[in-house]
Design an enzyme around this catalytic site. Sequence first.
Site, short mmCIF file in Angstrom:
data_model
loop_
_atom_site.label_atom_id
_atom_site.label_comp_id
_atom_site.label_asym_id
_atom_site.label_seq_id
_atom_site.Cartn_x
_atom_site.Cartn_y
_atom_site.Cartn_z
N THR A 46 0.86 -1.18 0.00
CA THR A 46 0.00 0.00 0.00
C THR A 46 0.90 1.24 0.00
O THR A 46 2.11 1.15 -0.12
CB THR A 46 -0.93 0.01 1.23
OG1 THR A 46 -0.14 0.27 2.41
CG2 THR A 46 -1.64 -1.33 1.39
N CYS A 47 0.28 2.40 0.20
CA CYS A 47 1.05 3.64 0.14
C CYS A 47 2.05 3.76 1.29
O CYS A 47 3.03 4.49 1.20
CB CYS A 47 0.11 4.85 0.14
SG CYS A 47 -0.93 4.96 1.60
N ASN A 48 1.80 3.06 2.39
CA ASN A 48 2.72 3.21 3.53
C ASN A 48 3.14 1.89 4.17
O ASN A 48 3.68 1.88 5.27
CB ASN A 48 2.08 4.10 4.60
CG ASN A 48 0.94 3.41 5.33
OD1 ASN A 48 0.16 2.72 4.69
ND2 ASN A 48 0.84 3.58 6.63
N GLN B 83 -10.15 1.45 3.11
CA GLN B 83 -9.44 1.11 1.87
C GLN B 83 -8.56 -0.12 2.02
O GLN B 83 -8.42 -0.92 1.10
CB GLN B 83 -8.56 2.29 1.41
CG GLN B 83 -9.34 3.47 0.89
CD GLN B 83 -9.53 4.52 1.96
OE1 GLN B 83 -9.64 4.18 3.14
NE2 GLN B 83 -9.58 5.79 1.57
N GLN C 17 -7.60 -3.53 -0.38
CA GLN C 17 -6.23 -3.78 -0.81
C GLN C 17 -5.78 -5.19 -0.44
O GLN C 17 -5.07 -5.86 -1.21
CB GLN C 17 -5.29 -2.73 -0.20
CG GLN C 17 -5.51 -1.34 -0.78
CD GLN C 17 -4.84 -0.25 0.04
OE1 GLN C 17 -4.67 -0.38 1.26
NE2 GLN C 17 -4.47 0.84 -0.62
N ALA D 210 -3.59 7.85 -11.37
CA ALA D 210 -4.85 7.11 -11.49
C ALA D 210 -4.76 5.75 -10.82
O ALA D 210 -5.41 4.79 -11.23
CB ALA D 210 -5.23 6.94 -12.96
N GLY D 211 -3.94 5.69 -9.76
CA GLY D 211 -3.79 4.45 -9.02
C GLY D 211 -4.95 4.21 -8.07
O GLY D 211 -5.94 4.96 -8.05
#
Length: 372
Positions: A6-8, A69, A73, A143-144
């Site tokens: 994920t982003c983090n 979210q 994921q 656009a992820g």
Amino acid sequence: MVILSTCNRTEIYFTTGQASQVIQWLANYHQISVTDLKKNIYHHQDLMVVSHAYRVASGIDSMILGETQILGQIKQASKLADYAGTQGKILSQLFQKSFETAKKVRSETHIGASSTTIASCIFRLAKKIFGNIDDINILFVGAGEMNELCAKYFSDQNPKKIAIANRSIQKAKGLASKINADAILFADINHKIHQYDIVISCTGSQLPIIGLGLIEKSIKLRKHKPMLLIDLAVPRDIETEIGKLDDIFLYTLDHLAEMAQEGMKNRKGAVKDAELIIQRYVNEYNKKINQRTITPSIKLLIDQFEDFRTKELIKAHKDIKLGKSVDEVLDKLSKNLSKKFLHYPTKALNESATEKNNEVTDLLKNIYNLKD
């Protein structure tokens, strides 16, 4: 193996091999030293993995508590691993149970009751800065998955205009078509960004893509009308110096996490309730795993007793054919079965008495419900 990215966070769940092998592979893949990588690694085993997976799926371990979210994921990571043939039965069951746990946590607690999703936190900021959002133009850079979730959320709030900018115009058009937005070329950002009141950026770039000079120019073109800039990328998409400009409100993922924590003091009870649910599900998982471990032994026991029964039944049929009375045959059958069933337990008791070990005695008393 299942890889959750994920982003983090990047997490690797695996059932075979050593952690050191996985760490070495990850270091090689990203071309960094194992020493540097180990500084940022946590490692769980056995039931701690189960507990951690349940916490992650439930949003308890997220930067923004209760955000939803992460569950999507994890489902995507599990689906991809299953498609690639790397997930396996154990991890498949683990993640299915984590989804079940997360659903229970969200339905029975108020863990996600406040504005704890990334999109809702951004929306709250926008309302504070601009008031009504129906006259606001929003640009999503990238656009992820993260931007898609935020874009869908903001589309439901009916802003004046939404646009998607991405290196791949086809991908930008794909997301834009889902939410009735415009798609623009990545190169158009430089001369169109001033048209947007809110810019939400989340790309995979290793260097900032929105610089100080660009925003200084934009502010002049906007005649100092405020801009809200949201940087969800790791590493950052927006140069940090931009936040020092007048009329610019720059927020990063860390800032949004802090916002989400503001209401936490009032939701300690919800967190405690969620932890209790998670622990209950971890205990249930552990119980089922232990049951699976003992199942082969139970089958061996059943097969052995069935073998005893079958052999004695054959003897009984022979005795009946020889003309012995039914009562005599049944008496002999029952006594022989008792002897065979008790042979090994009795032998174990005698051996434990010799060794002065009461464990076998206590176990057999418990199994056969014997009272002194």
